[in-house]
Write a protein that holds these residues in place. Structure first.
Motif, PDB file in Angstrom:
ATOM      1  N   THR A   1       7.930 -83.441  62.634  1.00  0.00           N
ATOM      2  CA  THR A   1       6.808 -82.896  62.225  1.00  0.00           C
ATOM      3  C   THR A   1       6.954 -81.167  61.954  1.00  0.00           C
ATOM      4  O   THR A   1       7.801 -80.279  62.201  1.00  0.00           O
ATOM      5  CB  THR A   1       6.156 -82.620  62.793  1.00  0.00           C
ATOM      6  OG1 THR A   1       5.283 -83.943  63.587  1.00  0.00           O
ATOM      7  CG2 THR A   1       4.106 -81.846  62.841  1.00  0.00           C
ATOM      8  N   PHE A   2       6.747 -80.360  60.641  1.00  0.00           N
ATOM      9  CA  PHE A   2       6.872 -79.065  59.900  1.00  0.00           C
ATOM     10  C   PHE A   2       5.653 -77.781  60.429  1.00  0.00           C
ATOM     11  O   PHE A   2       4.574 -78.693  59.822  1.00  0.00           O
ATOM     12  CB  PHE A   2       7.885 -79.156  58.962  1.00  0.00           C
ATOM     13  CG  PHE A   2       8.981 -79.343  59.547  1.00  0.00           C
ATOM     14  CD1 PHE A   2      10.167 -78.803  58.974  1.00  0.00           C
ATOM     15  CD2 PHE A   2       9.608 -81.107  58.627  1.00  0.00           C
ATOM     16  CE1 PHE A   2      11.086 -79.471  60.026  1.00  0.00           C
ATOM     17  CE2 PHE A   2      10.690 -82.220  58.662  1.00  0.00           C
ATOM     18  CZ  PHE A   2      11.059 -80.682  59.446  1.00  0.00           C
TER      19      PHE A   2
ATOM     20  N   PHE B   1      13.208 -70.669  62.309  1.00  0.00           N
ATOM     21  CA  PHE B   1      14.093 -71.881  61.704  1.00  0.00           C
ATOM     22  C   PHE B   1      13.281 -72.421  60.942  1.00  0.00           C
ATOM     23  O   PHE B   1      13.576 -72.991  60.816  1.00  0.00           O
ATOM     24  CB  PHE B   1      13.829 -72.871  63.745  1.00  0.00           C
ATOM     25  CG  PHE B   1      14.209 -72.582  64.624  1.00  0.00           C
ATOM     26  CD1 PHE B   1      16.116 -73.125  65.183  1.00  0.00           C
ATOM     27  CD2 PHE B   1      14.286 -71.971  66.035  1.00  0.00           C
ATOM     28  CE1 PHE B   1      16.410 -73.209  66.032  1.00  0.00           C
ATOM     29  CE2 PHE B   1      15.181 -71.711  66.850  1.00  0.00           C
ATOM     30  CZ  PHE B   1      16.319 -72.453  67.169  1.00  0.00           C
ATOM     31  N   GLY B   2      12.453 -71.515  60.450  1.00  0.00           N
ATOM     32  CA  GLY B   2      11.585 -72.072  59.395  1.00  0.00           C
ATOM     33  C   GLY B   2      12.197 -71.488  58.494  1.00  0.00           C
ATOM     34  O   GLY B   2      13.497 -70.187  58.576  1.00  0.00           O
ATOM     35  N   GLN B   3      11.628 -71.526  56.924  1.00  0.00           N
ATOM     36  CA  GLN B   3      12.644 -70.981  56.005  1.00  0.00           C
ATOM     37  C   GLN B   3      11.589 -69.769  55.708  1.00  0.00           C
ATOM     38  O   GLN B   3      10.034 -69.907  55.137  1.00  0.00           O
ATOM     39  CB  GLN B   3      12.268 -72.120  54.161  1.00  0.00           C
ATOM     40  CG  GLN B   3      12.589 -71.249  53.496  1.00  0.00           C
ATOM     41  CD  GLN B   3      13.603 -71.202  52.914  1.00  0.00           C
ATOM     42  OE1 GLN B   3      14.274 -71.777  53.326  1.00  0.00           O
ATOM     43  NE2 GLN B   3      14.329 -69.924  52.108  1.00  0.00           N
ATOM     44  N   GLU B   4      12.471 -68.527  55.647  1.00  0.00           N
ATOM     45  CA  GLU B   4      11.024 -66.958  54.980  1.00  0.00           C
ATOM     46  C   GLU B   4      10.736 -66.962  53.904  1.00  0.00           C
ATOM     47  O   GLU B   4      12.149 -66.679  52.702  1.00  0.00           O
ATOM     48  CB  GLU B   4      11.695 -65.780  55.804  1.00  0.00           C
ATOM     49  CG  GLU B   4      10.841 -64.695  56.092  1.00  0.00           C
ATOM     50  CD  GLU B   4      11.493 -64.425  56.470  1.00  0.00           C
ATOM     51  OE1 GLU B   4      10.863 -63.214  57.090  1.00  0.00           O
ATOM     52  OE2 GLU B   4      12.967 -63.602  56.723  1.00  0.00           O
ATOM     53  N   VAL B   5       9.076 -67.474  52.848  1.00  0.00           N
ATOM     54  CA  VAL B   5       9.039 -66.872  51.628  1.00  0.00           C
ATOM     55  C   VAL B   5       8.862 -65.971  51.561  1.00  0.00           C
ATOM     56  O   VAL B   5       8.588 -66.072  50.109  1.00  0.00           O
ATOM     57  CB  VAL B   5       7.911 -68.701  50.840  1.00  0.00           C
ATOM     58  CG1 VAL B   5       7.556 -68.558  50.020  1.00  0.00           C
ATOM     59  CG2 VAL B   5       8.417 -69.620  52.008  1.00  0.00           C
TER      60      VAL B   5
ATOM     61  N   GLY C   1       5.430 -82.945  55.271  1.00  0.00           N
ATOM     62  CA  GLY C   1       6.536 -83.330  55.247  1.00  0.00           C
ATOM     63  C   GLY C   1       7.174 -81.724  54.670  1.00  0.00           C
ATOM     64  O   GLY C   1       6.462 -81.099  54.884  1.00  0.00           O
ATOM     65  N   ARG C   2       8.566 -81.452  54.446  1.00  0.00           N
ATOM     66  CA  ARG C   2       9.660 -80.782  53.987  1.00  0.00           C
ATOM     67  C   ARG C   2       9.138 -80.404  52.891  1.00  0.00           C
ATOM     68  O   ARG C   2       8.309 -81.610  51.918  1.00  0.00           O
ATOM     69  CB  ARG C   2      10.587 -80.668  53.959  1.00  0.00           C
ATOM     70  CG  ARG C   2      11.536 -80.315  55.579  1.00  0.00           C
ATOM     71  CD  ARG C   2      12.597 -80.765  54.967  1.00  0.00           C
ATOM     72  NE  ARG C   2      13.839 -80.224  56.541  1.00  0.00           N
ATOM     73  CZ  ARG C   2      13.852 -79.068  56.520  1.00  0.00           C
ATOM     74  NH1 ARG C   2      13.870 -78.179  56.545  1.00  0.00           N
ATOM     75  NH2 ARG C   2      14.376 -78.741  58.019  1.00  0.00           N
ATOM     76  N   GLN C   3       8.328 -79.273  51.978  1.00  0.00           N
ATOM     77  CA  GLN C   3       7.773 -79.046  51.107  1.00  0.00           C
ATOM     78  C   GLN C   3       8.300 -78.081  50.572  1.00  0.00           C
ATOM     79  O   GLN C   3       9.059 -76.853  50.888  1.00  0.00           O
ATOM     80  CB  GLN C   3       6.481 -79.296  50.527  1.00  0.00           C
ATOM     81  CG  GLN C   3       5.693 -78.002  51.569  1.00  0.00           C
ATOM     82  CD  GLN C   3       4.120 -78.708  51.882  1.00  0.00           C
ATOM     83  OE1 GLN C   3       3.885 -79.633  52.614  1.00  0.00           O
ATOM     84  NE2 GLN C   3       3.129 -78.326  51.172  1.00  0.00           N
TER      85      GLN C   3
ATOM     86  N   TYR D   1      -1.299 -75.973  48.902  1.00  0.00           N
ATOM     87  CA  TYR D   1      -0.702 -76.934  49.209  1.00  0.00           C
ATOM     88  C   TYR D   1      -0.553 -78.015  50.379  1.00  0.00           C
ATOM     89  O   TYR D   1       0.360 -78.315  50.903  1.00  0.00           O
ATOM     90  CB  TYR D   1       0.570 -76.100  50.302  1.00  0.00           C
ATOM     91  CG  TYR D   1       1.750 -74.891  48.874  1.00  0.00           C
ATOM     92  CD1 TYR D   1       2.911 -75.889  47.821  1.00  0.00           C
ATOM     93  CD2 TYR D   1       0.945 -73.547  49.138  1.00  0.00           C
ATOM     94  CE1 TYR D   1       3.022 -74.471  47.378  1.00  0.00           C
ATOM     95  CE2 TYR D   1       2.470 -73.100  47.738  1.00  0.00           C
ATOM     96  CZ  TYR D   1       2.665 -73.404  47.358  1.00  0.00           C
ATOM     97  OH  TYR D   1       3.946 -72.775  45.972  1.00  0.00           O
ATOM     98  N   ASN D   2      -1.708 -78.188  50.328  1.00  0.00           N
ATOM     99  CA  ASN D   2      -2.501 -79.536  50.952  1.00  0.00           C
ATOM    100  C   ASN D   2      -2.108 -79.776  52.507  1.00  0.00           C
ATOM    101  O   ASN D   2      -1.978 -80.507  52.819  1.00  0.00           O
ATOM    102  CB  ASN D   2      -2.033 -81.240  50.190  1.00  0.00           C
ATOM    103  CG  ASN D   2      -2.594 -82.232  50.542  1.00  0.00           C
ATOM    104  OD1 ASN D   2      -3.780 -81.925  50.771  1.00  0.00           O
ATOM    105  ND2 ASN D   2      -2.368 -83.325  50.727  1.00  0.00           N
TER     106      ASN D   2
END
Length: 180
Positions: free
Chosen positions: A68-69, A106-110, A134-136, A156-157
């Motif tokens: 889970t993300f 641990f995530g993607q810093e946008v 999910g990953r997106q 982004y739902n």
């Protein structure tokens, strides 16, 4: 907790930033300052000074399924001033693809963390956590001002938040002059 006593309702976060939701996961936010190695864990409505929030906080996310993300959004709904929030919501941080049981690192810093520096009045800084399907791929908005957490979640739902927390921050007093 009765809705009228919910600190997010009392603080106006529900309404200004979010629709009502039920928290379903733990979200722990801790700011470390140079003079306090233990850090300060955020509680809804607590007061922090700009000097305490210079560095991005440690964000720990609960959950039990590593598949889970989550997406974390941090906004200021009171920019540039609480009496005239014409830049509402100012986006301070956006991190996606954070695995459950880990943290924002641990995530993607946008959108990179921008430390709060309110110049007028007391500002609320809201951290909102969404469960991803999910990953997106999430694209950074073209600007930070006038971000809209509700619209972002819809685009982004992401559905309704699974957790949120906020703190108050105002300009340092007795700083001896303008701060840059």
């Amino acid at each position: 907790m009765p809705r009228q006593r919910d600190p997010l309702v009392v603080g106006g976060v529900i309404g200004d930033v979010l629709e009502p939701f039920e928290r379903s996961i733990n979200l722990r936010v801790t700011y470390n300052s140079s003079n306090n190695s233990n850090g300060r864990e955020i509680t809804n409505g607590c007061e922090l000074r700009p000097s305490q929030v210079v560095n991005q906080p440690r964000v720990d996310i609960g959950g039990d399924d590593l598949r889970t993300f989550y997406t974390l959004v941090m906004v200021d709904p009171d920019a540039p001033s609480p009496s005239d929030p014409s830049l509402r919501e100012y986006l301070h941080w956006l991190v996606t693809d954070i695995p459950a049981t880990t943290g924002a690192s641990f995530g993607q810093e946008v959108v990179y963390y921008e430390s709060p520096r309110p110049s007028v009045g007391i500002h609320r800084f809201v951290l909102v956590l969404f469960r991803q399907l999910g990953r997106q791929t999430v694209y950074a908005p073209g600007w930070r001002q006038n971000f809209n957490t509700r619209d972002f979640a819809e685009l982004y739902n992401l559905g309704v938040p699974v957790a949120a927390i906020y703190f108050n921050c105002q300009r340092e007093t007795g700083s001896g002059g303008r701060r840059r």
